[in-house]
Design a protein around this motif. Structure first.
Motif, PDB file in Angstrom:
ATOM      1  N   SER A 286      -4.410  -1.186   8.464  1.00 36.66           N
ATOM      2  CA  SER A 286      -3.436  -2.266   8.667  1.00 36.66           C
ATOM      3  C   SER A 286      -2.632  -2.042   9.935  1.00 36.66           C
ATOM      4  O   SER A 286      -2.357  -2.984  10.695  1.00 36.66           O
ATOM      5  CB  SER A 286      -2.495  -2.371   7.461  1.00 36.66           C
ATOM      6  OG  SER A 286      -3.215  -2.690   6.292  1.00 36.66           O
TER       7      SER A 286
ATOM      8  N   CYS B 297      -5.426   4.142  -0.434  1.00 41.00           N
ATOM      9  CA  CYS B 297      -4.168   3.540   0.029  1.00 41.00           C
ATOM     10  C   CYS B 297      -3.844   3.971   1.457  1.00 41.00           C
ATOM     11  O   CYS B 297      -3.425   3.165   2.298  1.00 41.00           O
ATOM     12  CB  CYS B 297      -3.014   3.930  -0.897  1.00 41.00           C
ATOM     13  SG  CYS B 297      -3.093   3.140  -2.517  1.00 41.00           S
TER      14      CYS B 297
ATOM     15  N   SER C  62       0.835  -1.204   0.000  1.00 40.69           N
ATOM     16  CA  SER C  62       0.000   0.000   0.000  1.00 40.69           C
ATOM     17  C   SER C  62       0.871   1.256   0.000  1.00 40.69           C
ATOM     18  O   SER C  62       0.553   2.261  -0.662  1.00 40.69           O
ATOM     19  CB  SER C  62      -0.925   0.006   1.217  1.00 40.69           C
ATOM     20  OG  SER C  62      -1.803  -1.106   1.185  1.00 40.69           O
TER      21      SER C  62
ATOM     22  N   ILE D  68      -6.032   2.087   3.813  1.00 37.71           N
ATOM     23  CA  ILE D  68      -5.579   0.689   3.946  1.00 37.71           C
ATOM     24  C   ILE D  68      -4.377   0.609   4.889  1.00 37.71           C
ATOM     25  O   ILE D  68      -4.307  -0.258   5.765  1.00 37.71           O
ATOM     26  CB  ILE D  68      -5.212   0.094   2.568  1.00 37.71           C
ATOM     27  CG1 ILE D  68      -6.474  -0.063   1.715  1.00 37.71           C
ATOM     28  CG2 ILE D  68      -4.508  -1.255   2.736  1.00 37.71           C
ATOM     29  CD1 ILE D  68      -6.197  -0.511   0.290  1.00 37.71           C
ATOM     30  N   ILE D  69      -3.444   1.552   4.719  1.00 33.58           N
ATOM     31  CA  ILE D  69      -2.246   1.590   5.570  1.00 33.58           C
ATOM     32  C   ILE D  69      -2.633   1.814   7.032  1.00 33.58           C
ATOM     33  O   ILE D  69      -2.157   1.130   7.931  1.00 33.58           O
ATOM     34  CB  ILE D  69      -1.268   2.683   5.086  1.00 33.58           C
ATOM     35  CG1 ILE D  69      -0.710   2.323   3.714  1.00 33.58           C
ATOM     36  CG2 ILE D  69      -0.144   2.895   6.088  1.00 33.58           C
ATOM     37  CD1 ILE D  69       0.067   3.450   3.038  1.00 33.58           C
TER      38      ILE D  69
END
Length: 203
Positions: free
Chosen positions: A187, A180, A164, A183-184
């Motif tokens: 995560s 992105c 990502s 998502i980072i």
């Protein structure tokens, strides 16, 4: 002998303690009322019979070994755990203290035994062992889960975060860049949760 007679008189009607005396032939020469009530109904009149009639066959060897210790160490008492027939095909667990007896000429005359029923204790003890075994199994499973979380799950999660980050640095439109970044961040949050859970499991 005086001490034994005083003890017998004191505990003759005890509902908790058993008293038995066996002679040098291994036969009952005295049994307390509590012992008669517990085992006489199974074996009939006990006095005069062999000590073996009330117990598990494997425990006769325990009696023999403890009796030898008593006569070799006349000033000491020795413990013995003996299983007694319960009249229903099972056994009652009893705990005893054995002491050698001597006559007025200081010759061995028998064994004096003071005991009580520990069946409930043994049952609770077995239950506790079963619970401890179950806890040990669950602890093992938890550690395996923690290991999986720390080393198996976090590895692909780290790959997702890395990919990502690479994607976010590429020439992409703002909308995709925002995706992105989300998502980072997600995560990272998931990684922190996994790490915290694993730490608790190990500790």
């Amino acid at each position: 002998m005086t001490t034994f007679e005083e003890t017998k008189k004191l505990l003759e009607h005890s509902t908790f303690y058993y008293i038995i005396v066996t002679n040098m032939e291994g036969k009952y020469s005295y049994v307390s009322n509590s012992y008669k009530e517990s085992f006489g109904r199974i074996h009939g009149p006990i006095e005069g019979q062999s000590y073996e009639i009330t117990m598990h066959p494997d425990d006769t060897k325990v009696c023999e070994e403890v009796s030898v210790k008593c006569f070799n160490n006349p000033d000491k008492v020795f413990p013995a755990t003996i299983r007694k027939h319960d009249g229903k095909g099972g056994y009652v667990f009893t705990q005893w203290e054995y002491k050698a007896m001597f006559d007025e000429n200081n010759q061995p005359s028998g064994i004096f035994c003071l005991g009580f029923d520990i069946t409930d204790y043994m049952s609770y003890h077995d239950q506790l062992k079963d619970v401890q075994s179950l806890l040990d199994q669950k602890e093992k499973v938890l550690k395996e889960i923690a290991h999986t979380q720390s080393h198996v799950i976090r590895r692909p999660l780290a790959n997702i975060m890395g990919l990502s980050m690479i994607l976010a640095k590429m020439e992409i439109d703002q909308n995709l860049k925002n995706v992105c970044d989300m998502i980072i961040e997600s995560s990272r949050q998931l990684d922190n949760v996994i790490k915290a859970t694993a730490d608790k499991t190990y500790n």
